[in-house]
Scaffold this active site. Structure first.
Site: not given
Length: 335
Positions: A19, A197, A167, A17, A274, A194
């Site tokens: 961010d 998880e 999300g 990711h 990740d 995703h």
């Protein structure tokens, strides 16, 4: 396994990711540039003492404010590629959620163009081959997903190779985003999402049935023979992130990480970070963790990376080139 050797061997990262992977050093520079006082580097990194996924995700609240301008997004993208190049990541897919970068008024097109520019600059400065995945958040509406996808397709940037959904799985299961998944399929973009998880292996099953060929995390299928058999049969790759799973409490200890189970049941998987910064890890660290705890060998590491490159969304020439590099580079370390 030796840390220096693991760092120097070519590796593949498919689940990274933007961010969550901007380095602390760059965040400090952006804080100074933007005149933000009191930035605390500790606020953007979690640890094994993290108590939940919610706590893990709270780190992003301190990062996203710095990623609301085109300039900063380009710098951040280049920074992530730089980090990957330092540990010989031969191929990298960075994922970004444009809808999270509009707090200061950027359009979706401006966000996408800024990140694409970072990738283009990275391609000239580093040997790491890099592509982009665009993320739609599960909590956003179908109409928002359609608008995002329209902007992605209008950009016609060759570095954008896939679409992801991420999300809150508990609040928005996979079936709830089925219409948006269908639109992605119609667009011709590659799909990963995703799922699994947060203990929701049924979300993985539904994702596979809806046509996903890669799953972000997916670790919950370790508790379902049906789900593991389905992923093995349909050849669906799991993008596994051990340290992140420990921190978010997807697993309570590394003993629960299904490395040996997935090998035995022929479930395709690969290893990623990740969020390099939030998890305070590198891809080298992830492999050393598995070597220390599970006795991972260089041959197994090679096989994991070959599998990752095969399932990547790269073009056929890039795949062939990187796969050849992996095969050649590991020869001296095979049993």
């Amino acid at each position: 396994m030796d840390y220096r050797i693991v760092k120097e061997l070519p590796k593949i990262e498919l689940h990274c990711h933007l961010d969550g992977s901007v380095s602390v050093e760059l965040l400090q520079e952006l804080a100074q540039k933007d005149g933000v006082a009191g930035f605390d580097p500790k606020s953007v990194q979690t640890s094994h003492d993290c108590t939940s996924l919610k706590e893990y995700l709270s780190c992003f609240e301190h990062i996203l404010p710095f990623l609301q301008s085109a300039e900063n997004l380009t710098l951040a993208t280049l920074d992530v590629i730089r980090q990957a190049a330092l540990e010989n990541v031969a191929y990298l897919e960075i994922r970004v959620a444009p809808l999270l970068h509009q707090q200061a008024g950027l359009s979706l097109t401006e966000v996408i163009d800024a990140v694409v520019l970072g990738v283009e600059q990275g391609r000239t400065q580093y040997l790491t081959k890099t592509n982009l995945l665009i993320i739609g958040m599960r909590h956003h509406t179908h109409q928002e997903h359609e608008a995002l996808l329209a902007d992605v397709l209008a950009s016609t940037k060759e570095s954008i190779v896939g679409f992801d959904f991420a999300g809150d799985e508990a609040a928005h299961d996979t079936l709830s985003i089925a219409p948006s998944i269908s639109v992605v399929h119609q667009s011709g973009l590659n799909l990963t999402l995703h799922a699994g998880e947060c203990g929701c292996y049924q979300n993985v099953i539904e994702a596979v049935k809806l046509g996903a060929k890669r799953i972000g995390h997916g670790i919950a299928i370790k508790d379902s023979e049906e789900a593991m058999a389905l992923c093995a049969k349909e050849k669906v790759l799991l993008e596994m992130c051990p340290t992140s799973n420990l921190q978010s409490k997807a697993i309570q200890s590394l003993d629960e990480f299904p490395l040996r189970t997935f090998f035995a049941k022929q479930v395709p998987f690969m290893i990623s970070t990740d969020n390099r910064t939030v998890s305070n890890t590198t891809l080298t660290d992830e492999y050393m963790l598995l070597a220390t705890h599970f006795g991972l060998t260089y041959r197994e590491m090679m096989e994991i990376n070959q599998c990752a490159m095969t399932y990547s969304f790269a073009d056929s020439l890039t795949k062939a080139t990187v796969l050849a590099k992996i095969s050649q580079s590991y020869q001296d370390y095979l049993d």
